[in-house]
Structure formats: C-alpha cells, structure tokens
Design a protein around this motif. Sequence first.
Motif, PDB file in Angstrom:
ATOM      1  N   LYS A 271       0.835  -1.197   0.000  1.00 17.85           N
ATOM      2  CA  LYS A 271       0.000   0.000   0.000  1.00 17.85           C
ATOM      3  C   LYS A 271       0.870   1.248   0.000  1.00 17.85           C
ATOM      4  O   LYS A 271       1.959   1.263   0.570  1.00 17.85           O
ATOM      5  CB  LYS A 271      -0.924   0.012   1.223  1.00 17.85           C
TER       6      LYS A 271
ATOM      7  N   LYS B  34      -5.201  -0.864  -7.479  1.00 11.72           N
ATOM      8  CA  LYS B  34      -6.425  -0.363  -6.843  1.00 11.72           C
ATOM      9  C   LYS B  34      -6.164   1.034  -6.291  1.00 11.72           C
ATOM     10  O   LYS B  34      -5.161   1.254  -5.606  1.00 11.72           O
ATOM     11  CB  LYS B  34      -6.857  -1.299  -5.718  1.00 11.72           C
ATOM     12  N   LEU B  35      -7.052   1.950  -6.595  1.00  9.56           N
ATOM     13  CA  LEU B  35      -6.958   3.313  -6.084  1.00  9.56           C
ATOM     14  C   LEU B  35      -8.029   3.520  -5.027  1.00  9.56           C
ATOM     15  O   LEU B  35      -9.147   3.008  -5.150  1.00  9.56           O
ATOM     16  CB  LEU B  35      -7.156   4.325  -7.213  1.00  9.56           C
ATOM     17  N   ASN B  36      -7.696   4.269  -3.977  1.00 12.90           N
ATOM     18  CA  ASN B  36      -8.696   4.591  -2.954  1.00 12.90           C
ATOM     19  C   ASN B  36      -8.564   6.042  -2.534  1.00 12.90           C
ATOM     20  O   ASN B  36      -7.466   6.617  -2.520  1.00 12.90           O
ATOM     21  CB  ASN B  36      -8.584   3.645  -1.765  1.00 12.90           C
ATOM     22  N   PHE B  37      -9.695   6.619  -2.224  1.00 14.20           N
ATOM     23  CA  PHE B  37      -9.787   8.035  -1.895  1.00 14.20           C
ATOM     24  C   PHE B  37     -10.621   8.229  -0.640  1.00 14.20           C
ATOM     25  O   PHE B  37     -11.724   7.671  -0.531  1.00 14.20           O
ATOM     26  CB  PHE B  37     -10.474   8.809  -3.049  1.00 14.20           C
ATOM     27  N   ASP B  38     -10.102   8.966   0.296  1.00 12.71           N
ATOM     28  CA  ASP B  38     -10.887   9.458   1.437  1.00 12.71           C
ATOM     29  C   ASP B  38     -10.760  10.975   1.377  1.00 12.71           C
ATOM     30  O   ASP B  38      -9.685  11.522   1.603  1.00 12.71           O
ATOM     31  CB  ASP B  38     -10.327   8.931   2.766  1.00 12.71           C
TER      32      ASP B  38
ATOM     33  N   ILE C  18     -14.539   6.664 -11.044  1.00 15.00           N
ATOM     34  CA  ILE C  18     -14.362   6.494  -9.602  1.00 15.00           C
ATOM     35  C   ILE C  18     -15.733   6.331  -8.966  1.00 15.00           C
ATOM     36  O   ILE C  18     -16.614   7.177  -9.146  1.00 15.00           O
ATOM     37  CB  ILE C  18     -13.647   7.712  -8.983  1.00 15.00           C
TER      38      ILE C  18
ATOM     39  N   GLU D  36     -10.107   1.065 -10.138  1.00  9.89           N
ATOM     40  CA  GLU D  36      -9.019   0.169 -10.524  1.00  9.89           C
ATOM     41  C   GLU D  36      -8.498   0.596 -11.893  1.00  9.89           C
ATOM     42  O   GLU D  36      -9.275   1.014 -12.748  1.00  9.89           O
ATOM     43  CB  GLU D  36      -9.488  -1.291 -10.586  1.00  9.89           C
TER      44      GLU D  36
ATOM     45  N   SER E 297       0.625   5.896  -0.686  1.00  7.79           N
ATOM     46  CA  SER E 297      -0.226   7.082  -0.815  1.00  7.79           C
ATOM     47  C   SER E 297       0.619   8.249  -1.298  1.00  7.79           C
ATOM     48  O   SER E 297       1.848   8.183  -1.353  1.00  7.79           O
ATOM     49  CB  SER E 297      -0.888   7.428   0.524  1.00  7.79           C
TER      50      SER E 297
ATOM     51  N   GLU F  16     -15.877   8.741   0.218  1.00  7.86           N
ATOM     52  CA  GLU F  16     -14.932   7.641   0.042  1.00  7.86           C
ATOM     53  C   GLU F  16     -15.065   7.149  -1.383  1.00  7.86           C
ATOM     54  O   GLU F  16     -16.186   7.021  -1.895  1.00  7.86           O
ATOM     55  CB  GLU F  16     -15.247   6.489   0.993  1.00  7.86           C
ATOM     56  N   GLY F  17     -13.939   6.869  -2.029  1.00 10.87           N
ATOM     57  CA  GLY F  17     -13.991   6.425  -3.417  1.00 10.87           C
ATOM     58  C   GLY F  17     -13.021   5.307  -3.712  1.00 10.87           C
ATOM     59  O   GLY F  17     -12.046   5.098  -2.980  1.00 10.87           O
ATOM     60  N   LYS F  18     -13.299   4.578  -4.786  1.00 10.05           N
ATOM     61  CA  LYS F  18     -12.395   3.501  -5.206  1.00 10.05           C
ATOM     62  C   LYS F  18     -12.464   3.362  -6.722  1.00 10.05           C
ATOM     63  O   LYS F  18     -13.467   3.680  -7.362  1.00 10.05           O
ATOM     64  CB  LYS F  18     -12.753   2.182  -4.521  1.00 10.05           C
TER      65      LYS F  18
END
Length: 196
Positions: free
Chosen positions: A47, A185-189, A135, A159, A49, A155-157
């Motif tokens: 992981k 995999k991309l993730n966003f908070d 997204i 690929e 960021s 919150e987002g995700k």
Amino acid sequence: MSIFSRSNTETATAATDLTALTGDYTIDPAHSTIGFVARHAMVTNVKGSFQDFTGTLHLDGADPSRSTASIDVVMDSIETGNADRDGHLKSADFFKTDEFPNMTFRSTKAEDLGGGDYRVTGELTILGTTRPLSIDLEFNGAAKDPFGNERVGFEGKAEILRSEWGLTWNAALETGGVLVSDKIKLNFDISAIRNA
C-alpha cells in the motif's frame, strides 16, 4: 433527484438539506488520503499514498450531473513506507518524476447511482498519457467543524491497469508470474471545505 439521498423515505428532507450544499469546495489534504494498492510478487499487497495534492469540487445538490472534480497530485510525494521502493517508483522505471512531476484528474461526468452512491468519470493523466477513469464514490455526510468550516466527505475507489498509462516496468519471478501487478487499486478518502 437528490445528489446525496440515501433512501426514498429521506428524499424530502435530504433534497432540502442537500440542495443547500451546492457550491464550490477545496479538498483539505490534512484530512484526506489518495492511496493505492499493488500486488507484490504475486503473494501480498503493498500500500502507498501521495502526501502532496490539491483539488477542488463543485457540488450541485439539485442536479448531480453538474457536479465536477479536479485533482492535482505531486508524484514526488509518493510514500510506501520504504525509502528504497519510493526512490524506485520516482525513477525512470516508473513515474519519471523529474520529467512528469504531476498526475491529474479532471472530471467529465457525474452520476447519481442511488442510495448515497455516485460515479465520477473523467480523464486521468500519468506520464503525459491521458485515459478515462471512473471512480465510484460514497457520500459520507456533511458537517460544520469547530472552526466554522462547512465540510463534506466522500470515500472512493477505482481500478486501473498501469500499463495503459505506460507504467510497464516489471521483473519475472522464477516460480512464474511477475513482481508487480498490472492492476492497481486506487482509494480516496476526501474531506472538502466549502469556499467562503
């Protein structure tokens, strides 16, 4: 159609409240995360960021299709918890941060999927290559913080296949497979503050 309605029973109240959220917002990087997950050696996830980024949102509570998002990421701010790996990711094998210092996302479409879920589609640019990205987002709510800032959270995700942006470096494993997965995999908070 309300931008953030979560159920039919809430629609009347949510429509009034959420229309009031219409406006321009600035992403608060101190309370937001843009992260990623890559498969390493076919057996584990690594992981990381980005620590330095800016972004803006325009929310339209009455017509979510008119909402927009814009994000700029400083690629040299990548962090995975390992200095050697971070250096390799910044090098010519991967992000070439000296030549391509930023990654950008510009939305082109926003959709209300119902139940508090949304999809933002836009153009993601990495290494000078621009390709579409969608997204999936969940609205986490709105609040006024102790300093008087009006905040919204998502919150987002998503690929991606990194090879589609020219990120093709890899190494073969003796047991078969490769060192780094193509799928990322991309993730966003995201916490964003309403502009004064």
